[in-house]
Design an enzyme around this catalytic site. Structure first.
Site, mmCIF file in Angstrom:
data_model
loop_
_atom_site.group_PDB
_atom_site.id
_atom_site.type_symbol
_atom_site.label_atom_id
_atom_site.label_comp_id
_atom_site.label_asym_id
_atom_site.label_seq_id
_atom_site.Cartn_x
_atom_site.Cartn_y
_atom_site.Cartn_z
ATOM 1 N N GLY A 3 -85.041 -89.769 -108.342
ATOM 2 C CA GLY A 3 -85.626 -89.488 -107.178
ATOM 3 C C GLY A 3 -84.541 -90.015 -106.135
ATOM 4 O O GLY A 3 -83.665 -90.926 -106.803
ATOM 5 N N ASP A 4 -84.843 -89.917 -104.803
ATOM 6 C CA ASP A 4 -84.188 -90.476 -103.860
ATOM 7 C C ASP A 4 -84.928 -91.546 -103.254
ATOM 8 O O ASP A 4 -86.009 -91.115 -102.657
ATOM 9 C CB ASP A 4 -83.616 -89.269 -102.797
ATOM 10 C CG ASP A 4 -82.994 -89.841 -101.707
ATOM 11 O OD1 ASP A 4 -83.355 -90.830 -101.251
ATOM 12 O OD2 ASP A 4 -82.201 -88.959 -101.241
ATOM 13 N N PHE A 5 -84.560 -92.679 -103.174
ATOM 14 C CA PHE A 5 -85.743 -93.716 -102.650
ATOM 15 C C PHE A 5 -85.622 -93.659 -101.151
ATOM 16 O O PHE A 5 -86.833 -94.319 -100.733
ATOM 17 C CB PHE A 5 -85.204 -95.141 -103.128
ATOM 18 C CG PHE A 5 -83.820 -95.552 -102.893
ATOM 19 C CD1 PHE A 5 -83.143 -96.242 -103.967
ATOM 20 C CD2 PHE A 5 -83.184 -95.410 -101.672
ATOM 21 C CE1 PHE A 5 -81.872 -96.730 -103.751
ATOM 22 C CE2 PHE A 5 -81.875 -95.915 -101.734
ATOM 23 C CZ PHE A 5 -81.365 -96.542 -102.769
ATOM 24 N N ASP A 47 -83.597 -94.004 -110.085
ATOM 25 C CA ASP A 47 -82.463 -93.699 -109.472
ATOM 26 C C ASP A 47 -82.283 -92.095 -109.374
ATOM 27 O O ASP A 47 -83.182 -91.488 -109.796
ATOM 28 C CB ASP A 47 -81.295 -94.394 -110.314
ATOM 29 C CG ASP A 47 -80.206 -94.942 -109.443
ATOM 30 O OD1 ASP A 47 -79.580 -94.130 -108.745
ATOM 31 O OD2 ASP A 47 -79.521 -95.794 -109.957
ATOM 32 N N HIS A 70 -77.087 -103.626 -99.478
ATOM 33 C CA HIS A 70 -76.060 -103.785 -98.704
ATOM 34 C C HIS A 70 -75.144 -102.314 -98.594
ATOM 35 O O HIS A 70 -74.202 -102.358 -97.874
ATOM 36 C CB HIS A 70 -74.943 -104.934 -99.648
ATOM 37 C CG HIS A 70 -74.204 -104.376 -100.810
ATOM 38 N ND1 HIS A 70 -73.447 -105.265 -101.591
ATOM 39 C CD2 HIS A 70 -74.587 -103.415 -101.563
ATOM 40 C CE1 HIS A 70 -73.204 -104.524 -102.736
ATOM 41 N NE2 HIS A 70 -73.864 -103.526 -102.755
#
Length: 337
Positions: free
Chosen positions: A225-227, A199, A245
């Site tokens: 991190g940034d996925f 996350d 979603h």
């Protein structure tokens, strides 16, 4: 086309749907904000005692408390008010099963946003701009968000821990797992698992404290991190729950493709969300999909068939589709050995 029997049979139901429903929702949300259930968890109180504790005006306090009685959340015996069993379990913030975190955030963000639904339907644009990024920078709002996430994952964790065969799994990663409530609770049920949570960096401090509280810190690792920008942690099993979603279909394809790269050969991807049925018979998940319109740039709920398609495009083989709790659907997809 299937013909559905209408739930609306006359003007009384129409008025209830258009007025009373949102009014009673706000009664519950205000009760949480005022800490009615927390105060009554200490001991039953009379109307004057409870009004004084909460700092309310006498004009409507009795009607307010009696509305909570009529809704089945308080009990009035003689002059004393107390929590019902269900309110004491799920609406007292001191209880482990507390779900008020979700409702508290709904009160602050969703309730005002729904006032702009008509405009959002016309424009397709969210009514809460940059809400998530701003929330990450505010410790109080971040805490509220994490409470909301915990409320949802605490209900689903026992089901996920038993709806999949974890015996041969050594490593498990929850993508977008916040402070590790789901991963930590699954780890408590399966002591052989090493768990990972991926996350954004602001979640790490809360993750360390929460996994320590759950007693699994020695088996839990946080990956900041940034996925969309960074690789996902590799593991035997990945879960992506209540995440897809938030994003557009194109972005969902990207995430599932990255999950395929991260899952070990022979491993599995588990996706769960409030997926939509083919027939619009139950408004619950459709309303949540409209929440996504109001709060995200491209998010919505989605049908099971679309999720299967994204998984198969990535290279997975869908193994099972099953209900998860009252409203969610869980899909397990396997990567070839």
């Amino acid at each position: 086309m299937t013909t559905q029997t209408s739930r609306i049979t006359g003007p009384a139901e129409i008025i209830q749907l258009g007025k009373t429903a949102f009014c009673t929702a706000k009664v519950l949300l205000s009760a949480l904000e005022l800490r009615v259930f927390a105060v009554l968890a200490e001991k039953p109180l009379t109307e004057p005692q409870l009004r004084e504790r909460l700092g309310l005006h006498p004009r409507a306090s009795r009607d307010f408390f009696d509305t909570l009685v009529a809704l089945g959340l308080l009990v009035r015996e003689g002059d004393l008010y107390s929590n019902t069993t269900v309110a004491g379990r799920f609406l007292d913030p001191g209880e482990p099963a507390y779900v008020g975190g979700f409702l508290e955030r709904s009160d602050r963000i969703l309730y005002p946003a729904w006032g702009d639904l008509t405009e959002a339907l016309r424009t397709g644009k969210p009514r809460v701009d940059n809400a998530f990024r701003e929330m990450l920078e505010d410790p109080a709002r971040l805490s509220s968000y994490l409470g909301m996430m915990d409320a949802l994952s605490t209900m689903l964790a026992p089901l996920i821990a038993t709806s999949f065969d974890w015996k041969s799994v050594k490593s498990y990663a929850d993508i977008g797992g916040a402070r590790g409530n789901l991963a930590g609770r699954v780890a408590r049920e399966h002591e052989h698992l090493s768990v990972h949570v991926f996350d954004l960096p602001p979640m790490e401090k809360a993750f360390r404290a929460h996994t320590e509280q759950l007693g699994v810190a020695d088996r839990a690792t946080f990956h900041a991190g940034d996925f969309f920008a960074d690789p996902l942690p590799e593991a035997d099993v990945l879960t992506i729950g209540h995440v897809l979603h938030n994003w557009s279909p194109a972005e969902r394809r990207v995430l599932i493709g990255k999950a395929f790269q991260a899952v070990h050969p022979g491993g599995a991807l588990i996706v769960y969300d409030r997926m939509l049925s083919d027939e619009p018979t139950d408004p619950e998940n459709l309303v949540i999909s409209l929440d996504m319109l109001l709060t995200t740039e491209g998010g919505s709920e989605y049908p099971v068939g679309e999720c299967r398609e994204w998984m198969e495009e990535a290279g997975f083989t869908v193994e099972s589709v099953k209900p998860l709790g009252e409203y969610d659907t869980l899909i397990v997809a396997r990567k070839a050995s």
